[in-house]
Design a protein around this motif. Structure first.
Motif, mmCIF file in Angstrom:
data_model
loop_
_atom_site.group_PDB
_atom_site.id
_atom_site.type_symbol
_atom_site.label_atom_id
_atom_site.label_comp_id
_atom_site.label_asym_id
_atom_site.label_seq_id
_atom_site.Cartn_x
_atom_site.Cartn_y
_atom_site.Cartn_z
ATOM 1 N N GLU A 179 2.176 5.959 -6.732
ATOM 2 C CA GLU A 179 1.180 5.868 -7.794
ATOM 3 C C GLU A 179 0.803 4.409 -8.056
ATOM 4 O O GLU A 179 1.652 3.544 -8.226
ATOM 5 N N GLY A 180 -0.496 4.151 -8.061
ATOM 6 C CA GLY A 180 -1.003 2.805 -8.300
ATOM 7 C C GLY A 180 -1.146 1.962 -7.055
ATOM 8 O O GLY A 180 -1.769 0.903 -7.089
ATOM 9 N N ARG A 181 -0.600 2.426 -5.929
ATOM 10 C CA ARG A 181 -0.672 1.660 -4.680
ATOM 11 C C ARG A 181 -2.058 1.807 -4.048
ATOM 12 O O ARG A 181 -2.678 2.858 -4.124
ATOM 13 N N VAL A 182 -2.525 0.735 -3.439
ATOM 14 C CA VAL A 182 -3.820 0.774 -2.764
ATOM 15 C C VAL A 182 -3.781 1.809 -1.638
ATOM 16 O O VAL A 182 -2.898 1.784 -0.782
ATOM 17 N N GLN A 183 -4.746 2.717 -1.651
ATOM 18 C CA GLN A 183 -4.828 3.768 -0.644
ATOM 19 C C GLN A 183 -5.933 3.503 0.380
ATOM 20 O O GLN A 183 -5.763 3.723 1.577
ATOM 21 N N VAL A 211 -0.497 -1.365 9.532
ATOM 22 C CA VAL A 211 0.138 -1.060 10.808
ATOM 23 C C VAL A 211 -0.611 -1.749 11.946
ATOM 24 O O VAL A 211 -0.018 -2.357 12.834
ATOM 25 N N PHE A 212 -1.937 -1.662 11.917
ATOM 26 C CA PHE A 212 -2.783 -2.273 12.940
ATOM 27 C C PHE A 212 -2.510 -3.763 13.041
ATOM 28 O O PHE A 212 -2.438 -4.327 14.142
ATOM 29 N N ALA A 213 -2.350 -4.431 11.890
ATOM 30 C CA ALA A 213 -2.176 -5.882 11.846
ATOM 31 C C ALA A 213 -0.705 -6.303 11.939
ATOM 32 O O ALA A 213 -0.396 -7.476 11.713
ATOM 33 N N ASN A 214 0.185 -5.351 12.269
ATOM 34 C CA ASN A 214 1.607 -5.652 12.456
ATOM 35 C C ASN A 214 2.235 -6.244 11.194
ATOM 36 O O ASN A 214 3.051 -7.164 11.254
ATOM 37 N N ARG A 215 1.844 -5.685 10.038
ATOM 38 C CA ARG A 215 2.393 -6.158 8.771
ATOM 39 C C ARG A 215 3.404 -5.158 8.225
ATOM 40 O O ARG A 215 3.459 -4.007 8.638
ATOM 41 N N HIS A 216 4.190 -5.617 7.267
ATOM 42 C CA HIS A 216 5.081 -4.710 6.550
ATOM 43 C C HIS A 216 4.243 -3.744 5.710
ATOM 44 O O HIS A 216 3.060 -4.007 5.437
ATOM 45 N N THR A 217 4.863 -2.652 5.278
ATOM 46 C CA THR A 217 4.137 -1.649 4.476
ATOM 47 C C THR A 217 4.834 -1.418 3.136
ATOM 48 O O THR A 217 4.891 -0.294 2.640
ATOM 49 N N GLY A 218 5.383 -2.487 2.574
ATOM 50 C CA GLY A 218 5.978 -2.396 1.247
ATOM 51 C C GLY A 218 4.921 -2.550 0.158
ATOM 52 O O GLY A 218 3.757 -2.872 0.436
ATOM 53 N N GLY A 219 5.307 -2.338 -1.080
ATOM 54 C CA GLY A 219 4.359 -2.384 -2.197
ATOM 55 C C GLY A 219 3.614 -3.702 -2.285
ATOM 56 O O GLY A 219 2.403 -3.735 -2.511
ATOM 57 N N GLY A 220 4.331 -4.820 -2.111
ATOM 58 C CA GLY A 220 3.688 -6.121 -2.206
ATOM 59 C C GLY A 220 2.650 -6.349 -1.136
ATOM 60 O O GLY A 220 1.657 -7.056 -1.354
ATOM 61 N N ASP A 221 2.843 -5.741 0.030
ATOM 62 C CA ASP A 221 1.881 -5.905 1.129
ATOM 63 C C ASP A 221 0.551 -5.228 0.800
ATOM 64 O O ASP A 221 -0.515 -5.718 1.186
ATOM 65 N N TYR A 222 0.627 -4.122 0.063
ATOM 66 C CA TYR A 222 -0.604 -3.452 -0.371
ATOM 67 C C TYR A 222 -1.328 -4.294 -1.417
ATOM 68 O O TYR A 222 -2.551 -4.412 -1.413
ATOM 69 N N GLU A 223 -0.554 -4.886 -2.328
ATOM 70 C CA GLU A 223 -1.171 -5.677 -3.390
ATOM 71 C C GLU A 223 -1.856 -6.920 -2.833
ATOM 72 O O GLU A 223 -2.865 -7.388 -3.377
ATOM 73 N N GLN A 224 -1.336 -7.470 -1.750
ATOM 74 C CA GLN A 224 -1.942 -8.651 -1.160
ATOM 75 C C GLN A 224 -3.336 -8.372 -0.602
ATOM 76 O O GLN A 224 -4.137 -9.283 -0.431
ATOM 77 N N LEU A 225 -3.631 -7.090 -0.363
ATOM 78 C CA LEU A 225 -4.965 -6.740 0.132
ATOM 79 C C LEU A 225 -6.030 -7.068 -0.907
ATOM 80 O O LEU A 225 -7.133 -7.484 -0.562
#
Length: 295
Positions: free
Chosen positions: A170-174, A111-125
């Motif tokens: 489940e499995g998403r980066v928290q 949210v801070f970086a103005n990014r989407h919050t879908g599953g793929g966006d978490y995996e890119q972290l």
């Protein structure tokens, strides 16, 4: 990950105009960036894996950046560091104790970086942390009055915590847990950071972000900063031909969507000036033009 349409020249939309209360406290932190990496080309501007070793020399300042097999840390990976630095400075200004070891909410970062919050966006972290921990620096550039002469990483270690039970997550980066390098942490403790416009995260192209960083560092509270085009090209760390760099500057001059600053290529075609927009508040001081004396 960054641009829905790479041919667009306008800013990205604001993806989170309304935030829940928990996110609001974090997203309200002023964007902070460390001065050393704003001035010098530490991060790759390529969206493809960059495996080349970078050597940058400017006077007595030397920088060598060596990527891992996953590639060099990119200017988009740097968003994690900007988030971390912003949180540290907010805590420091409140008088809270700070440490180079941080725990960061993955969703809060997106949210801070103005990014989407879908599953793929978490995996890119995870991929970003691979590059941040794998990229090694050797430099004579000081932070906090200390001169580094040994290899170090921008992030010395990282850990990812995932959701474990249901709820569709489940499995998403928290959570991200990172340990910043002494080089970066010294910059925070010595207040060697600058505030940035939140629209930095709305810039679509890596080179636009890099140009904003350079303008913010060198123009600062001056009304105008002038630099040779070839020196500016060197400072960005761009790997595209200089002809393409000139073309991009011309587009920026036509569009004028850099936050805080207007850009102009001078009539001789060999110098570029950045001027503060009139609506940007700055402390009163005598107006003057600073000409970069580096060649």
């Amino acid at each position: 990950m960054v641009s829905e349409n790479p041919n667009e020249t306008s800013l990205l939309p604001v993806r989170h105009p309304q935030q829940d209360l928990f996110i609001c406290d974090i997203a309200d932190c002023v964007l902070k960036n460390d001065i050393a990496s704003m001035e010098h080309p530490v991060f790759s501007l390529s969206k493809k894996p960059d495996l080349s070793v970078r050597e940058y020399v400017n006077g007595d300042k030397r920088l060598t950046v060596t990527p891992s097999v996953k590639g060099m840390a990119t200017i988009y990976d740097k968003d994690i560091l900007i988030f971390a630095i912003s949180q540290l400075m907010a805590a420091k200004n409140r008088g809270d104790p700070i440490s180079c070891e941080l725990r960061l909410s993955a969703r809060s970062f997106l949210v801070f970086a103005n990014r989407h919050t879908g599953g793929g966006d978490y995996e890119q972290l995870e991929a970003a942390l691979d590059r941040l921990t794998g990229t090694r620096l050797k430099t004579s550039i000081r932070t906090g009055g200390e001169k580094q002469e040994s290899w170090f990483g921008l992030v010395e270690s990282a850990y990812v915590k995932r959701f474990e039970h249901g709820g569709g997550s489940e499995g998403r980066v928290q959570e991200l847990r990172i340990t910043l390098s002494d080089w970066l942490f010294n910059a925070v403790t010595a207040n060697e950071v600058l505030s940035m416009h939140p629209d930095y995260f709305r810039l679509r192209k890596p080179i636009e972000r890099r140009l904003y960083e350079i303008a913010r560092k060198h123009c600062g509270v001056q009304d105008e900063w002038r630099v040779g085009l070839r020196l500016l090209y060197k400072k960005t760390g761009a790997r595209s031909p200089i002809k393409q760099f000139r073309f991009l500057l011309k587009n920026l001059q036509d569009q004028q969507h850099l936050p805080d600053y207007k850009i102009a290529i001078e009539a001789d075609g060999e110098n570029v000036s950045f001027a503060r927009r009139s609506e940007v508040a700055c402390p009163p001081r005598t107006n003057f033009l600073h000409v970069a004396d580096e060649r």
